[in-house]
Scaffold this motif. Sequence first.
Motif, PDB file in Angstrom:
ATOM      1  N   SER A   6       0.828  -1.202   0.000  1.00 39.61           N
ATOM      2  CA  SER A   6       0.000   0.000   0.000  1.00 39.61           C
ATOM      3  C   SER A   6       0.867   1.258   0.000  1.00 39.61           C
ATOM      4  O   SER A   6       0.512   2.251  -0.611  1.00 39.61           O
ATOM      5  N   ARG A   8       3.846   1.465  -1.386  1.00 36.56           N
ATOM      6  CA  ARG A   8       4.444   1.561  -2.703  1.00 36.56           C
ATOM      7  C   ARG A   8       3.453   2.131  -3.710  1.00 36.56           C
ATOM      8  O   ARG A   8       3.798   2.921  -4.569  1.00 36.56           O
ATOM      9  N   LEU A   9       2.186   1.765  -3.610  1.00 34.49           N
ATOM     10  CA  LEU A   9       1.178   2.257  -4.524  1.00 34.49           C
ATOM     11  C   LEU A   9       0.685   3.638  -4.139  1.00 34.49           C
ATOM     12  O   LEU A   9       0.017   4.304  -4.909  1.00 34.49           O
ATOM     13  N   GLY A  10       0.968   4.095  -2.942  1.00 32.29           N
ATOM     14  CA  GLY A  10       0.575   5.424  -2.512  1.00 32.29           C
ATOM     15  C   GLY A  10      -0.808   5.469  -1.890  1.00 32.29           C
ATOM     16  O   GLY A  10      -1.345   6.531  -1.648  1.00 32.29           O
ATOM     17  N   ALA A  11      -1.429   4.323  -1.621  1.00 33.41           N
ATOM     18  CA  ALA A  11      -2.761   4.313  -1.052  1.00 33.41           C
ATOM     19  C   ALA A  11      -2.706   4.849   0.371  1.00 33.41           C
ATOM     20  O   ALA A  11      -1.891   4.426   1.175  1.00 33.41           O
ATOM     21  N   GLU A  63      -1.997  12.284  -3.241  1.00 32.22           N
ATOM     22  CA  GLU A  63      -1.553  10.895  -3.246  1.00 32.22           C
ATOM     23  C   GLU A  63      -0.829  10.650  -4.565  1.00 32.22           C
ATOM     24  O   GLU A  63      -1.069  11.342  -5.550  1.00 32.22           O
ATOM     25  N   VAL A  65       0.070   7.861  -7.552  1.00 31.55           N
ATOM     26  CA  VAL A  65      -0.264   6.574  -8.181  1.00 31.55           C
ATOM     27  C   VAL A  65       0.509   6.451  -9.483  1.00 31.55           C
ATOM     28  O   VAL A  65       1.037   7.437  -9.999  1.00 31.55           O
ATOM     29  N   SER A  66       0.553   5.254 -10.023  1.00 35.22           N
ATOM     30  CA  SER A  66       1.151   5.030 -11.340  1.00 35.22           C
ATOM     31  C   SER A  66       0.069   5.209 -12.388  1.00 35.22           C
ATOM     32  O   SER A  66      -1.018   4.637 -12.277  1.00 35.22           O
ATOM     33  N   LYS A  72       4.588   8.058 -12.521  1.00 38.13           N
ATOM     34  CA  LYS A  72       3.881   8.494 -11.313  1.00 38.13           C
ATOM     35  C   LYS A  72       3.146   9.793 -11.585  1.00 38.13           C
ATOM     36  O   LYS A  72       3.631  10.659 -12.312  1.00 38.13           O
ATOM     37  N   ASN A  76      -6.134  12.976  -6.237  1.00 44.85           N
ATOM     38  CA  ASN A  76      -6.875  13.318  -5.010  1.00 44.85           C
ATOM     39  C   ASN A  76      -6.272  14.525  -4.293  1.00 44.85           C
ATOM     40  O   ASN A  76      -5.973  14.476  -3.100  1.00 44.85           O
TER      41      ASN A  76
END
Length: 144
Positions: A6, A8-11, A63, A65-66, A72, A76
């Motif tokens: 999470s 790594r994905l930026g969530a 945030e 995300v890819s 990247k 949001n």
Amino acid sequence: MTPRLSCRLGANMRFEGILSAWNPDAGYGTIRALNGGDELFVSLGAFPMDGEGPRLDEPFSFEVVSGRDGRKQAVNLKRLPRAAPPAVLREATAGARARTRQMQRKRRLGLAAGAVVAVMLVAGGMRWWQPDGTAAEVPAALRR
């Protein structure tokens, strides 16, 4: 989902930064994170729907995300209260502003040159074209 994945994905992991470049015609720009690193792509759809448009040097939290292409991008976005950015970011945004002005100047020059060429073509066509259907006499110097 594991915590490592999470992050790594930026969530749910938010960063802060400022809008360093914006192209209002295309609806995209870049954000520079306050903790450094590369500038991130941001599109108009990522901004809050509060009726205010994006402004250069405006602070946001976001945030990461890819995107579809694997690069990247910021999503949001939430507006933050304005504060004086660090000197490093002021220098970076000044460079981005200069690039934006240079791009707009080039676009204006390109449009002006195109308009001049169009006027010259129309004027040249009017010189040789006769409304009654007969062509004007072409000077001997221009004949082949």
